[in-house]
Design a protein around this motif. Structure first.
Motif, short mmCIF file in Angstrom:
data_model
loop_
_atom_site.label_atom_id
_atom_site.label_comp_id
_atom_site.label_asym_id
_atom_site.label_seq_id
_atom_site.Cartn_x
_atom_site.Cartn_y
_atom_site.Cartn_z
N ALA A 142 0.86 -1.19 0.00
CA ALA A 142 0.00 0.00 0.00
C ALA A 142 0.89 1.23 0.00
O ALA A 142 1.89 1.29 0.73
CB ALA A 142 -0.91 0.00 1.23
N VAL A 143 0.54 2.22 -0.82
CA VAL A 143 1.37 3.42 -0.93
C VAL A 143 0.50 4.61 -1.30
O VAL A 143 -0.49 4.46 -2.03
CB VAL A 143 2.50 3.21 -1.97
N ALA A 144 0.84 5.77 -0.79
CA ALA A 144 0.10 6.99 -1.14
C ALA A 144 0.48 7.42 -2.55
O ALA A 144 1.66 7.53 -2.88
CB ALA A 144 0.40 8.10 -0.13
N LYS A 145 -0.52 7.67 -3.35
CA LYS A 145 -0.33 7.98 -4.77
C LYS A 145 0.48 9.25 -5.00
O LYS A 145 0.25 10.26 -4.36
CB LYS A 145 -1.71 8.12 -5.42
N ASP A 147 5.94 6.13 -3.97
CA ASP A 147 5.25 5.59 -5.13
C ASP A 147 6.17 5.64 -6.36
O ASP A 147 6.32 4.65 -7.10
CB ASP A 147 3.97 6.39 -5.37
N ARG A 197 -2.36 1.74 -4.73
CA ARG A 197 -2.24 3.17 -4.49
C ARG A 197 -3.50 3.74 -3.84
O ARG A 197 -4.61 3.42 -4.25
CB ARG A 197 -1.94 3.90 -5.80
N PHE A 198 -3.27 4.64 -2.87
CA PHE A 198 -4.35 5.30 -2.16
C PHE A 198 -4.14 6.82 -2.24
O PHE A 198 -3.06 7.30 -2.55
CB PHE A 198 -4.42 4.84 -0.71
N THR A 252 -3.72 4.95 3.21
CA THR A 252 -2.71 3.91 3.04
C THR A 252 -2.53 3.11 4.33
O THR A 252 -2.53 1.86 4.31
CB THR A 252 -1.36 4.54 2.64
N TYR A 272 -3.59 -0.94 5.13
CA TYR A 272 -2.68 -1.95 5.67
C TYR A 272 -3.24 -2.56 6.95
O TYR A 272 -3.26 -3.80 7.11
CB TYR A 272 -1.31 -1.34 5.94
N PHE A 286 3.19 -1.86 3.62
CA PHE A 286 2.97 -0.49 3.18
C PHE A 286 4.31 0.23 3.12
O PHE A 286 5.27 -0.15 3.80
CB PHE A 286 1.99 0.25 4.10
N GLU A 291 6.29 3.85 3.64
CA GLU A 291 6.16 5.16 4.28
C GLU A 291 7.51 5.59 4.82
O GLU A 291 8.49 4.87 4.74
CB GLU A 291 5.14 5.09 5.41
#
Length: 262
Positions: A145-148, A153, A167-168, A174, A178, A186, A188
């Motif tokens: 999971a990753v922030a767009k 990313d 992508r979130f 994100t 997870y 994830f 971060e």
């Protein structure tokens, strides 16, 4: 006759020079307005968030307050998100970004970056039983999971193409994904993970792959060398007087080492 033509041409050039309007200078504009609009993420503790009273706080908020104070102007905090940080700056909705933003060649085509004011580590985090990866290739098949649109990313897209990136829209989404089991892991930065782990002690968040150190920079529009120079001088001065290192230790609980330079 030839000398008369030369004189006329020179006079025309002089008139053109005089008639050319002076280039706008953002630093002077801000000083004249008596206010600076700073774009800040307010959903990514400890960089920026709202406390129990609804007041903006965090490292980036205190850096913005310090910057406005040194400029001698009022501070207007404008909340931005990861994806709309740079568009907000380009659309003149903010004067600068102090929004946990990392410098990349791609972003530098749009904005100008200051020297760094803080640094964290970027990584992929997961449960205790998730294998540790030594290389990006070992992330193949792993759902992350990753922030767009974030540095994470972009890096994973380029360096771990066989990983399953989910992508979130933002960091909060994100982390929630997870913790809800929607992804094995994830991506971060270490400061956000430390804060999330403190708030969710029952959730396993162990680093499984170290991407790299990630400095954070102030970003402004391109073509403002005087303003960029002032910001770098502000950062230099507040590193020397200990204020910036004290803020990093306060919010990240780590001492500020020598930061890399652009």
């Amino acid at each position: 006759m030839k000398r008369l033509v030369q004189f006329a041409a020179a006079a025309a050039m002089a008139i053109g020079v005089v008639a050319t309007p002076a280039k706008a200078d953002q630093l002077q504009d801000i000083l004249s307005a008596g206010e600076i609009r700073v774009g800040i993420l307010l959903d990514v503790a400890p960089w920026g968030f709202k406390d129990e009273s609804g007041e903006a706080t965090g490292l980036d908020v205190e850096v913005a307050e310090l910057l406005a104070n040194d400029l001698g102007v009022d501070l207007e905090i404008v909340q931005v998100t990861g994806p709309n940080r740079i568009p907000s700056l380009m659309a003149d909705k903010v004067d600068i970004l102090i929004a946990a933003i990392g410098a990349t060649p791609e972003r530098a085509q749009q904005v100008a970056f200051s020297q760094p004011y803080a640094a964290v580590e970027l990584g992929v985090y997961g449960a205790a039983d998730m294998p540790v990866a030594e290389t990006p290739d070992e992330l193949a098949g792993t759902s992350i999971a990753v922030a767009k649109g974030t540095t994470l990313d972009l890096w994973l897209t380029d360096n771990a193409p066989e990983a399953n990136l989910i992508r979130f829209e933002d960091v909060a989404s994100t982390l929630s994904a997870y913790m809800a089991g929607q992804a094995q892991s994830f991506a971060e930065n270490s400061a956000i993970v430390a804060e999330a782990a403190k708030d969710n002690p029952d959730v396993e968040m162990e680093r499984k792959f170290l991407i790299r150190q990630s400095p954070a920079h102030v970003a402004i529009k391109q073509g403002e060398p005087d303003f960029l120079r002032w910001i770098d001088t502000f950062l230099f001065s507040n590193r020397l007087n200990g204020k910036l290192p004290a803020l990093q230790e306060k919010w990240f609980n780590v001492k500020q080492d020598n930061l890399p330079r652009i």
